[in-house]
Design an enzyme around this catalytic site. Sequence first.
Site, PDB file in Angstrom:
ATOM      1  N   GLU A 426      -8.488 -13.091   5.216  1.00 17.84           N
ATOM      2  CA  GLU A 426      -9.354 -13.661   4.178  1.00 17.84           C
ATOM      3  C   GLU A 426      -8.574 -14.548   3.218  1.00 17.84           C
ATOM      4  OE1 GLU A 426     -11.718 -10.619   2.295  1.00 17.84           O
ATOM      5  OE2 GLU A 426     -12.721 -10.113   4.167  1.00 17.84           O
ATOM      6  N   GLU A 502     -12.815  -7.088  10.827  1.00 15.69           N
ATOM      7  CA  GLU A 502     -12.988  -6.093   9.769  1.00 15.69           C
ATOM      8  C   GLU A 502     -14.477  -5.814   9.676  1.00 15.69           C
ATOM      9  OE1 GLU A 502     -10.302  -6.840   6.430  1.00 15.69           O
ATOM     10  OE2 GLU A 502     -11.866  -6.036   5.142  1.00 15.69           O
TER      11      GLU A 502
HETATM   12  C1  GAL Z   1     -12.208  -7.185   2.684  1.00 11.60           C
HETATM   13  C2  GAL Z   1     -10.699  -7.261   2.561  1.00 11.60           C
HETATM   14  C3  GAL Z   1     -10.082  -5.881   2.513  1.00 11.60           C
HETATM   15  C4  GAL Z   1     -10.823  -5.034   1.529  1.00 11.60           C
HETATM   16  C5  GAL Z   1     -12.262  -4.943   1.954  1.00 11.60           C
HETATM   17  C6  GAL Z   1     -13.119  -4.045   1.098  1.00 11.60           C
HETATM   18  O1  GAL Z   1     -12.828  -8.326   2.287  1.00 11.60           O
HETATM   19  O2  GAL Z   1     -10.171  -7.948   3.643  1.00 11.60           O
HETATM   20  O3  GAL Z   1      -8.743  -5.985   2.148  1.00 11.60           O
HETATM   21  O4  GAL Z   1     -10.702  -5.611   0.278  1.00 11.60           O
HETATM   22  O5  GAL Z   1     -12.805  -6.241   1.881  1.00 11.60           O
HETATM   23  O6  GAL Z   1     -14.448  -4.108   1.502  1.00 11.60           O
END
Ligand code: GAL
Length: 812
Positions: A426, A502
């Site tokens: 990100e 993710e």
């Molecule tokens: C994502 C990020 C992670 C964490 C997660 C929480 O956007 O890559 O590091 O912050 O959100 O939802």
Amino acid sequence: MLRSKKTYLSLLIAACAYLNAVAQRSEILLDEDWKFSKGNFTDAAQTGFNDTRWETVSVPHDWAISGPFDKEIDKQVTAITQNGETRPSEKTGRTGALPYIGEGWYRKKLDIPVLKQGQKVLLQIDGAMSEPRVYLNGKLVGQWNYGYNYFYLDLSNEVKPGQNQLAIHLRNMAKSSRWYPGAGLYRNVHLIIKEEKSIDQWGITVTTPVVNKEFAKLNIKTKLSGNNIRLVTQVLDRSGKQVALDTAKTTFGNEADQNIQLSHPHLWSPESPYLYTAVSSVYEGNVLKDVVKTRFGVRSISYLAGKGFSLNGEVRKFKGVCLHHDLGPLGTAINTAALRRQLTILKEMGCDAIRSSHNMPSPEQLELCDEMGFMFLAESFDEWAKAKVENGYHLYFNTDAEKDIVNLVRATKNHPCIVMWSSGNEVPDQFGAEGVKRAKWLQEIFHREDPTRPVTVGMDQVKATMQSGFGALLDVPGLNYRVHLYADANKAFPQGFILGSETASTVSSRGIYKFPVVKGIDKQYSDFQSSSYDLEYCSWSNLPDDDFVMQDDKPWVIGEFVWTGFDYLGEPTPYDTSWPSRSSYFGISDLAGLPKDRYYLYRSRWNKEKPTLHLLPHWNWEGREGQTTPVFVYTNYESAELFLNGKSLGIRKKDQSSPQNRYRLMWMDVKYEPGTLKVVALDSNGKPVAEEQVVTAGKPHQIVLTADRKEITADGKDLSYVTVSVVDKNGNVCPTADNQLNFEVKGAGKFKAVCNGDATSLESFVKPTMKLFSGKLVVVVQADKKGGTAQLKVTGKSLKGGTLEVLCKPGN
Ligand code: GAL
């Protein structure tokens, strides 16, 4: 038994070769007798500096984990733009509220033997938080900025025979992280002494360019120092039997290139993590100069449009989790037993892949993934040139990114578990032409260093990356969340597949249930907990079921990495402005490693070996009599019947009417009455096949202890994790108990830490007292070196105490 002269002779040669080998290369773990102090000492690098009053510590060491928690530590008044925030607010606990900021020094005396002409001395640090500056005998001999990376220094020209003074300075700036980064020499430090004519550090690269059932072609490239030497490589199978032997015939510059055929190889996979060892020996004439052993696996990977990801020719989807590097109450100090426990819990869930978010994994974690069978997505950065936090990696990106990737790849490339690299997560650089150039630059460094694995980036700005070409240039387009954009992205990107790099970011607190049971975004409650009905998520994220739909219905989705396998210190979303929240709610298991209900939702899909039948919530709802108290069942069975105090509440069957109805069995209108809630799973003919129940418990009466391992190694490091719960007079678990308990360890071990998984608890992890949270906590017992039995005693007011013995056996 009679032995021939020839046998004696070969035994003698083997023994000499062994002794020679030991004499030629020695690798010493610098784990004990370090002196440590926090603070800025101008002359702590100097040999004569008096450190006698400093604390004596062993390494790996995390100087901040013992606390105390403090709201003011690293308080960040900021708008987290990647979470969609536009106005700044006061973020407490973002980095765990533990004292990681500041400077610290580690000092150690090194005894160096008299070196022969040309002998080399290397110091390897597997990670130090952060900005390590290494001094030897008062002189700065090397430095590295990124706290997550491995690096080594050649000290050959700096050491003197006899005693040398090593001193390492570390510095952590405020606002340098989005989670708890830890502090100190939190990974291992190694001293390596070897011959001039020898194998270079990280100089061996084993790949398997041809893999099939009949044979595999091994390619082994070995970087060597010194002329007139001979390289002999022996390949051993898992039992140590030699399966191939080759003497290098060709060298290119200083690199020998060997191609070896292995017939009928055992392939490496999560289900069958078979490992071979390459023993590389360097000779000058007949004198053995160096030996290096490299474990490797024989496996092939491919990522193809229309087919997705294949391991050894078989298409499969990643059933993965993201993990931060902290180990809950142990902080970031690496411990193999703690890592193994995490992986054991994940294996039981059916998980087959790990993403080291958002940085280099520890060598120990990779070794365990090789051995236990987990595929690995090894990540490098959370920031490139554009900042997420004021003092983040962007400060070093331009000068350090290339060398950081080089070290990541060179140090870890022989691990069969690694099936993909990630150059970033990100990164705000997703916007703009400069970012596209950076993505290309980084990917090409990975390709240069390792042509065998693809590169991804976890992208959250999907639309921007669709337009700019950023997503199209990646080997593997990784989407963080945004399931609603998967189809568009797959159309826009040319690769022909999408990775859920993710997913989910569902939030819950173990054993806590909120009413009414409804879906909620950024839902907050006055106790700063989230509901374990698993219907709460963030504005940017989604529920597990939404990902399951994508994984099941879209052949071009190649798997997912759930955020996160375990809760971690810091980032207490959705309570990042609510003190005392100081750790995450995202975990499938809590900070103590205890499974939340969600664990069983994933297990019901992922674990194909064993059935799952899990009932929630608990059934202790005094005061809710007659009120609607929905019941969920997470199971791999298609249907089940629910009974309350013997009365049927009906059969539920999974259906396609909504993602939740597809993956969960739900009875939404159950009216609470105390007693026994029972679920009976049914097969396709409606025949009962399994059952589970929860019972309303009475008052806490007795403490119960169960250890993950009752026999551990007496090496001063090994751990037994003891789950502590309380039961009523009839032995029923009390799910809401919050008694204050005390712990004492006697004998061959010590009390190491305790954790109850409550993200709002400010009790210390290292003091032998803590409250139960939702009826449970975990005590960590560490073996000392003397061996024997360690006895853990747990007591609490008005409770019958519990004791447990852990056998600490001498190691090999
Ligand atoms: C994502 C990020 C992670 C964490 C997660 C929480 O956007 O890559 O590091 O912050 O959100 O939802």
